[in-house]
Each structure stands twice: as C-alpha cells, then as structure tokens.
Design an enzyme around this catalytic site. Structure first.
Site, short mmCIF file in Angstrom:
data_model
loop_
_atom_site.label_atom_id
_atom_site.label_comp_id
_atom_site.label_asym_id
_atom_site.label_seq_id
_atom_site.Cartn_x
_atom_site.Cartn_y
_atom_site.Cartn_z
N ARG A 1 -9.09 0.89 9.33
CA ARG A 1 -8.66 -0.48 9.59
C ARG A 1 -9.63 -1.22 10.49
O ARG A 1 -9.32 -2.30 10.97
CB ARG A 1 -7.29 -0.47 10.28
CG ARG A 1 -6.13 -0.46 9.32
CD ARG A 1 -4.82 -0.38 10.12
NE ARG A 1 -3.81 -1.18 9.51
CZ ARG A 1 -2.65 -0.69 9.03
NH1 ARG A 1 -2.38 0.59 9.13
NH2 ARG A 1 -1.77 -1.48 8.50
N ARG B 1 11.85 -0.97 10.54
CA ARG B 1 10.90 -0.62 11.60
C ARG B 1 10.95 -1.67 12.69
O ARG B 1 11.05 -2.85 12.42
CB ARG B 1 9.49 -0.52 11.01
CG ARG B 1 9.21 0.87 10.50
CD ARG B 1 7.95 0.97 9.72
NE ARG B 1 6.81 0.26 10.31
CZ ARG B 1 5.62 0.14 9.70
NH1 ARG B 1 5.45 0.70 8.52
NH2 ARG B 1 4.64 -0.52 10.25
N ARG C 1 11.77 -5.28 4.69
CA ARG C 1 11.46 -3.87 4.40
C ARG C 1 12.52 -2.94 4.96
O ARG C 1 12.93 -3.04 6.10
CB ARG C 1 10.09 -3.52 5.00
CG ARG C 1 9.71 -2.06 4.80
CD ARG C 1 8.22 -1.83 4.85
NE ARG C 1 7.63 -2.12 6.15
CZ ARG C 1 6.31 -2.02 6.39
NH1 ARG C 1 5.49 -1.65 5.44
NH2 ARG C 1 5.85 -2.31 7.59
N ARG D 1 0.45 -8.52 13.89
CA ARG D 1 -0.19 -7.58 12.95
C ARG D 1 -1.04 -8.31 11.92
O ARG D 1 -2.11 -7.84 11.54
CB ARG D 1 0.87 -6.71 12.28
CG ARG D 1 1.45 -5.67 13.26
CD ARG D 1 2.79 -5.13 12.80
NE ARG D 1 2.72 -4.49 11.52
CZ ARG D 1 3.75 -4.39 10.68
NH1 ARG D 1 4.93 -4.90 11.00
NH2 ARG D 1 3.61 -3.78 9.53
N LYS E 1 0.83 -1.22 0.00
CA LYS E 1 0.00 0.00 0.00
C LYS E 1 0.86 1.26 0.00
O LYS E 1 0.63 2.18 -0.78
CB LYS E 1 -0.92 0.04 1.24
CG LYS E 1 -1.81 -1.17 1.40
CD LYS E 1 -2.67 -1.08 2.65
CE LYS E 1 -1.89 -1.03 3.96
NZ LYS E 1 -1.13 -2.28 4.24
P1 ADP Z 1 1.89 -1.38 7.48
O1 ADP Z 1 2.27 -0.38 6.43
O2 ADP Z 1 2.94 -2.44 7.59
O3 ADP Z 1 0.52 -1.93 7.27
P2 ADP Z 1 1.46 0.86 9.19
O4 ADP Z 1 2.66 1.73 9.13
O5 ADP Z 1 0.31 1.22 8.34
O6 ADP Z 1 1.91 -0.63 8.88
O7 ADP Z 1 0.96 0.72 10.68
C1 ADP Z 1 1.86 0.46 11.74
C2 ADP Z 1 1.09 0.38 13.06
O8 ADP Z 1 0.42 1.62 13.33
C3 ADP Z 1 -0.02 -0.67 13.11
O9 ADP Z 1 0.48 -1.96 13.45
C4 ADP Z 1 -0.92 -0.10 14.22
O10 ADP Z 1 -0.36 -0.31 15.51
C5 ADP Z 1 -0.86 1.39 13.93
N1 ADP Z 1 -1.90 1.81 12.98
C6 ADP Z 1 -1.72 2.22 11.69
N2 ADP Z 1 -2.89 2.52 11.11
C7 ADP Z 1 -3.85 2.30 12.06
C8 ADP Z 1 -5.27 2.42 12.08
N3 ADP Z 1 -5.96 2.84 11.01
N4 ADP Z 1 -5.91 2.10 13.24
C9 ADP Z 1 -5.25 1.69 14.33
N5 ADP Z 1 -3.91 1.56 14.37
C10 ADP Z 1 -3.21 1.85 13.26
P1 ADP Z 2 2.32 -1.81 3.21
O1 ADP Z 2 2.31 -0.30 3.20
O2 ADP Z 2 1.09 -2.40 2.60
O3 ADP Z 2 2.61 -2.37 4.57
P2 ADP Z 2 4.86 -1.56 1.74
O4 ADP Z 2 4.53 -0.71 0.57
O5 ADP Z 2 5.59 -0.93 2.87
O6 ADP Z 2 3.51 -2.30 2.27
O7 ADP Z 2 5.66 -2.83 1.20
C1 ADP Z 2 6.11 -3.84 2.09
C2 ADP Z 2 7.45 -4.39 1.58
O8 ADP Z 2 7.24 -5.13 0.37
C3 ADP Z 2 8.48 -3.31 1.24
O9 ADP Z 2 9.75 -3.79 1.58
C4 ADP Z 2 8.32 -3.12 -0.28
O10 ADP Z 2 9.54 -2.70 -0.91
C5 ADP Z 2 7.95 -4.53 -0.73
N1 ADP Z 2 7.03 -4.53 -1.87
C6 ADP Z 2 6.01 -3.66 -2.13
N2 ADP Z 2 5.35 -4.00 -3.25
C7 ADP Z 2 5.94 -5.14 -3.71
C8 ADP Z 2 5.70 -5.99 -4.84
N3 ADP Z 2 4.71 -5.75 -5.71
N4 ADP Z 2 6.49 -7.07 -4.99
C9 ADP Z 2 7.49 -7.32 -4.11
N5 ADP Z 2 7.78 -6.58 -3.03
C10 ADP Z 2 7.00 -5.49 -2.82
#
Ligand code: ADP
Ligand code: ADP
Ligand code: ZN
Length: 233
Positions: A96, A170, A136, A181, A21
């Site tokens: 979420r 992270r 990541r 998660r 995302k």
């Molecule tokens: P990822 O990109 O791997 O999905 P995020 O950076 O979006 O992770 O989120 C990291 C953490 O921040 C989550 O595990 C949660 O603790 C918190 N968080 C993010 N978005 C939300 C949300 N919409 N509601 C509640 N907690 C959130």
């Molecule tokens: P999210 O915001 O949904 O948690 P990220 O955009 O941070 O996901 O991506 C999670 C990890 O996967 C990062 O290390 C990113 O570089 C990698 N990644 C993202 N898109 C792809 C893809 N299409 N194929 C392989 N790896 C990907």
C-alpha cells in the site's frame, strides 16, 4: 495446482478501501485453490493477540492511517515465508506504499521466488466506496464479506457460508475513519499505479460492475478462464 510443471503466479489485488478486493480474493482463491494473505486481517489478528507489533499497529488502524512500513513489511514477509505461500498466491491489501512495494519487489527478485507477477487494479468510483464501506458486514466466524445493500446474506444476520449468527461491522468502517482511509489511499497508495504501470504488470478492472461480473473480469485479466486449477503458470 500445477506448480510442479509451471512457475507460480503471484497476484496483488490493489485498489481503494471498499473496491471489493477482499470479496474477490475470497471467491477467486476458492475457485483456484490459492492461499490469500489479507493484510488488514493479518494486522487485526496481531492486534487482538497483543504483543510488540500488534500493540504498535493498533492506534494507526483505529484512525485509518497506514501502519508503519517496518511493522507491516515484517508481518508480510513472515506470512510469505510460510509453506502455503511457496506456490501461487494472492495478496489483498499489500503493498500500500512505495516502501512496501520495494520490499515485495526485492522478495520477488530472489531466484527461488521466480514466476509471473500481476497486479490487478480495482478501479472504483469514489462515491460508491463510502456507501459500500458503510454497509459492510463481516462474518466473525469465516470472514465472508456481505453488504447491507448490494450483497446481503440470504437470511438477515446469518452467514450464508457457515451458518454463524451475528454479522459484525468493523470499527474503522464508520464515516470519519472511512474519510481518512480514502485520503490515505489517494496520497500514499495510489502512486503505486504508476509504479506498477511502469513495470508493465498492472491490469485494471472495472470494480463498479456486479460482483460476479468483476470475478469474471479478474479471471480473464489473469488468463484463468479455462476452468479450475488449470492455468496458474
Ligand atoms: P480495506 O479492506 O477496507 O481496504 P483493510 O482490512 O485492508 O481495509 O485494512 C484495514 C486497516 O489496516 C488499514 O486502514 C490500515 O490501518 C491497516 N493496513 C492494512 N493493510 C496495510 C498495509 N499494507 N500497510 C499499512 N497498513 C495497512
Ligand atoms: P475491500 O477489501 O476492497 O475493502 P470488500 O471486498 O470488503 O472491499 O467490499 C467492500 C463492501 O462492498 C462489502 O460490503 C462488499 O460486500 C461490497 N462489495 C464488494 N464488491 C461489490 C460489488 N462489485 N458491487 C457492490 N458491492 C460490492
Ligand atoms: Zn461465516
């Protein structure tokens, strides 16, 4: 952008942690000159700054739980009230939970927020998520996201976008927190797929494809394939 002649498009990027995302939000926002609200980054910033909401959020983020709805909804609404979010936008990681989705629905129901609303569902294989998150890397300077396996920077440990030396991981991308998660996603977040399908606003993309292919799929799903800045109505 064309907000003066057409209604804005409000887009939610929805999917499990690691689906891509954030990666796609950055790319598509740059192509179409749109603001992104990255909920996770917003929360991490509040934690870093300290004070009420950030202090309360900290322990939830550290263990991979959702931050309580009243805190997250207030943060999100505060961001959406800012001038840059008065036209089209992309939300990454919000909503979420059902409670959050209802808050967003109430916001969008206000006449001054009229427009098109689309939820892009990033569908990914659960197995891949663990390895994506474990690999990541993030640029602490400009927030560009890399992956040790699938998307490494051109030069090891140097950001290809801004030249910053020293990419970081992270703390919540360690295996135990990743497991929590992913479980939280399936229990609390996944029900939103039905919520948004019922409202007819959900489009699903295959997030297992290459990054560039996913970008094209999202842009097609949004009807934004005609070039930059032309089709946000
Ligand atoms: P990822 O990109 O791997 O999905 P995020 O950076 O979006 O992770 O989120 C990291 C953490 O921040 C989550 O595990 C949660 O603790 C918190 N968080 C993010 N978005 C939300 C949300 N919409 N509601 C509640 N907690 C959130
Ligand atoms: P999210 O915001 O949904 O948690 P990220 O955009 O941070 O996901 O991506 C999670 C990890 O996967 C990062 O290390 C990113 O570089 C990698 N990644 C993202 N898109 C792809 C893809 N299409 N194929 C392989 N790896 C990907
Ligand atoms: Zn950078």
């Amino acid at each position: 952008m064309t907000e003066t002649t057409s209604l804005p498009t409000r887009t939610v990027f929805f999917g499990p942690p690691g689906a891509g995302k954030g990666t796609q939000a950055n790319l598509i926002a740059a192509h179409h000159d749109l603001p992104v609200m990255d909920m996770g980054a917003t929360i991490r910033k509040a934690i870093k700054q300290g004070g009420g909401a950030g202090d309360k959020a900290k322990s939830y983020v550290e263990r991979g739980a959702l931050v309580p709805p009243e805190i997250v909804i207030e943060m999100a609404m505060e961001r959406l009230a800012q001038p840059e979010f008065q036209g089209s936008w992309i939300l990454d990681g919000f909503p979420r939970s059902i409670a959050q989705a209802e808050a967003l629905e109430a916001y969008l129901a206000q006449p001054e927020h009229a427009g098109r609303f689309v939820v892009v569902n990033f569908h990914a294989d659960p197995e891949a998520l663990v390895s994506r998150l474990s690999g990541r890397l993030i640029c602490p300077q400009c927030a560009t996201v890399y992956n040790t396996q699938s998307n490494p920077p051109a030069q090891a440990d140097v950001c290809s976008e801004c030249g910053h030396h020293g990419l970081t991981r992270r703390k919540d991308d360690e295996p135990e927190v990743i497991r929590t998660r992913l479980q939280v996603y399936s229990e609390e977040t996944q029900p939103l797929i039905d919520f948004y399908s019922q409202r007819g606003v959900l489009v699903t993309v295959d997030a297992m494809q290459e990054i560039g292919t996913v970008t094209a799929a999202v842009e097609t799903a949004l009807g934004w394939t005609n070039g930059v800045g032309t089709a946000h109505g």
